[in-house]
Enzyme design. Structure first.
Site, mmCIF file in Angstrom:
data_model
loop_
_atom_site.group_PDB
_atom_site.id
_atom_site.type_symbol
_atom_site.label_atom_id
_atom_site.label_comp_id
_atom_site.label_asym_id
_atom_site.label_seq_id
_atom_site.Cartn_x
_atom_site.Cartn_y
_atom_site.Cartn_z
ATOM 1 N N ASN A 10 30.113 42.600 37.107
ATOM 2 C CA ASN A 10 30.289 41.423 36.431
ATOM 3 C C ASN A 10 29.673 40.085 36.895
ATOM 4 O OD1 ASN A 10 31.388 39.061 34.990
ATOM 5 N ND2 ASN A 10 33.470 39.402 35.077
ATOM 6 N N TRP A 11 28.590 39.608 36.529
ATOM 7 C CA TRP A 11 27.940 38.576 37.297
ATOM 8 C C TRP A 11 28.380 37.100 36.924
ATOM 9 C CZ3 TRP A 11 22.038 40.333 37.140
ATOM 10 C CH2 TRP A 11 21.845 41.562 37.836
ATOM 11 N N LYS A 12 29.584 37.200 35.881
ATOM 12 C CA LYS A 12 30.187 35.794 35.615
ATOM 13 C C LYS A 12 29.087 34.766 35.566
ATOM 14 C CE LYS A 12 34.149 37.409 38.059
ATOM 15 N NZ LYS A 12 35.462 37.098 38.773
ATOM 16 N N HIS A 95 38.249 38.709 29.671
ATOM 17 C CA HIS A 95 38.501 38.592 30.955
ATOM 18 C C HIS A 95 39.330 37.662 31.373
ATOM 19 C CE1 HIS A 95 37.414 37.709 35.084
ATOM 20 N NE2 HIS A 95 36.974 38.870 35.311
ATOM 21 N N GLU A 97 39.431 35.418 33.563
ATOM 22 C CA GLU A 97 39.088 33.816 33.408
ATOM 23 C C GLU A 97 39.053 33.231 31.975
ATOM 24 O OE1 GLU A 97 35.612 34.833 35.908
ATOM 25 O OE2 GLU A 97 36.935 35.377 37.491
ATOM 26 N N GLU A 177 42.750 44.588 35.468
ATOM 27 C CA GLU A 177 42.469 43.639 36.325
ATOM 28 C C GLU A 177 43.589 42.786 36.711
ATOM 29 O OE1 GLU A 177 37.971 43.004 36.637
ATOM 30 O OE2 GLU A 177 38.674 41.741 35.147
ATOM 31 N N GLY A 183 38.804 37.865 42.713
ATOM 32 C CA GLY A 183 38.224 36.906 43.456
ATOM 33 C C GLY A 183 39.011 36.466 44.715
ATOM 34 N N SER A 223 38.539 42.498 43.389
ATOM 35 C CA SER A 223 38.243 42.275 45.046
ATOM 36 C C SER A 223 37.961 43.762 45.454
ATOM 37 C CB SER A 223 39.437 41.789 45.788
ATOM 38 O OG SER A 223 39.883 40.724 45.500
ATOM 39 N N GLY A 244 33.048 41.923 40.359
ATOM 40 C CA GLY A 244 32.537 40.727 40.428
ATOM 41 C C GLY A 244 31.574 40.489 41.662
ATOM 42 N N GLY A 245 32.367 39.694 42.645
ATOM 43 C CA GLY A 245 31.715 39.378 43.818
ATOM 44 C C GLY A 245 30.569 40.475 44.495
#
Ligand code: PGA
Length: 260
Positions: A10-12, A95, A97, A177, A183, A223, A244-245
């Site tokens: 997930n490149w957000k 998601h 967010e 999640e 994150g 994470s 993500g990250g």
């Protein structure tokens, strides 16, 4: 039922279209022969045509949201049918967010999932509890509401739209999640994740039938890193990861894929 593992990066809201295109083609080159799991990247809307246009690989290209109407006065939204028109693979839905910052609800989530399935696209439906909800013993209750309210709003039922043509790769995927793990560097322990996945699978069985519950891939997210991914993947109810990250660099994504 053997479920094929699934890794989705997930490149957000990161990367310009040209950076995304460059990184995606590096991923495609590096993982061209990787077949042990399904792979996909969820990129910002503006990057999607750059990724889908030249993509001859089996690596999927996802949007991070999709609206349920085909078109209309919905400023700022992009429809599932528009995503289908550029040959996207599917979209993430709800998601955390989006839930926390942009007012996504279980009801709107269900409508988004239904619209994607109707276009023969994949939907990765994200659920998960906050730390307060977990600490006050509401985990199962929160997951139940997230699943049942979305299933009702989207009028989802066991069907070919839901499963698609390959039962090993159903069109609907669920991503568990926990909000407190996204994150933050504080990943759920293997036991916390496996226990939650068992709850999710039994709720899916109740909502959509036991046949689908045996097929649906439930991804863990929060994470995940190259160092901890294998631990999750060894657990019976964890069928992949939404990352993500650690997925932002092509090297990171390839490391994750090879550790599945
Ligand atoms: P993270 O994000 O891997 O950076 O924790 C996961 C996600 O938001 O899907």
């Amino acid at each position: 039922m053997k479920r094929k593992k699934y890794l989705i990066g997930n490149w957000k809201m990161f990367k310009t279209p040209s950076q995304a295109e460059k990184d995606f083609s590096e991923i495609v080159t590096t993982l061209a022969t990787h077949q042990s799991c399904d792979l996909a990247i969820a990129a910002p809307f503006v990057a999607l045509p750059y990724l889908t246009e030249r993509n001859r690989s089996s690596i999927g290209v996802f949007a991070q949201n999709a609206h349920w109407e085909n078109e209309g006065a919905f400023t700022g939204e992009v429809s599932a049918s528009m995503l289908a028109s550029i040959h996207a693979t599917g979209a993430l839905v709800a998601h955390s967010e989006r839930r926390q910052m942009f007012g996504e609800t279980n009801q709107t989530a269900g409508k988004r999932v239904a619209a994607l399935l109707k276009q023969n696209l994949e939907a990765v439906f994200c659920i998960g509890e906050t730390l307060g909800e977990r600490d006050s013993g509401q985990l199962a209750q929160v997951l139940r509401a997230q699943i049942f309210e979305a299933v009702a709003a989207g009028n989802l039922r066991y069907s070919t739209e839901l499963v698609g043509s390959d039962p090993a790769r159903p069109r609907l995927t669920v991503a568990y999640e926990p909000v407190w793990a996204i994150g933050t560097g504080r990943a759920a322990s293997a036991t916390e994740a496996q226990d939650a996945h068992v709850i999710v699978r039994s709720l899916i069985a109740e909502a959509l039938g036991s046949e689908f519950a045996a097929q649906v891939r439930i991804l863990y997210g929060g994470s995940v890193k190259p160092e901890n991914i294998a631990g999750y993947m060894s657990l019976p109810d964890i069928d992949g990861a939404l990352v993500g990250g650690a997925s932002l660099t092509p090297t990171g994504f390839a490391q994750l894929a090879r550790s599945m």
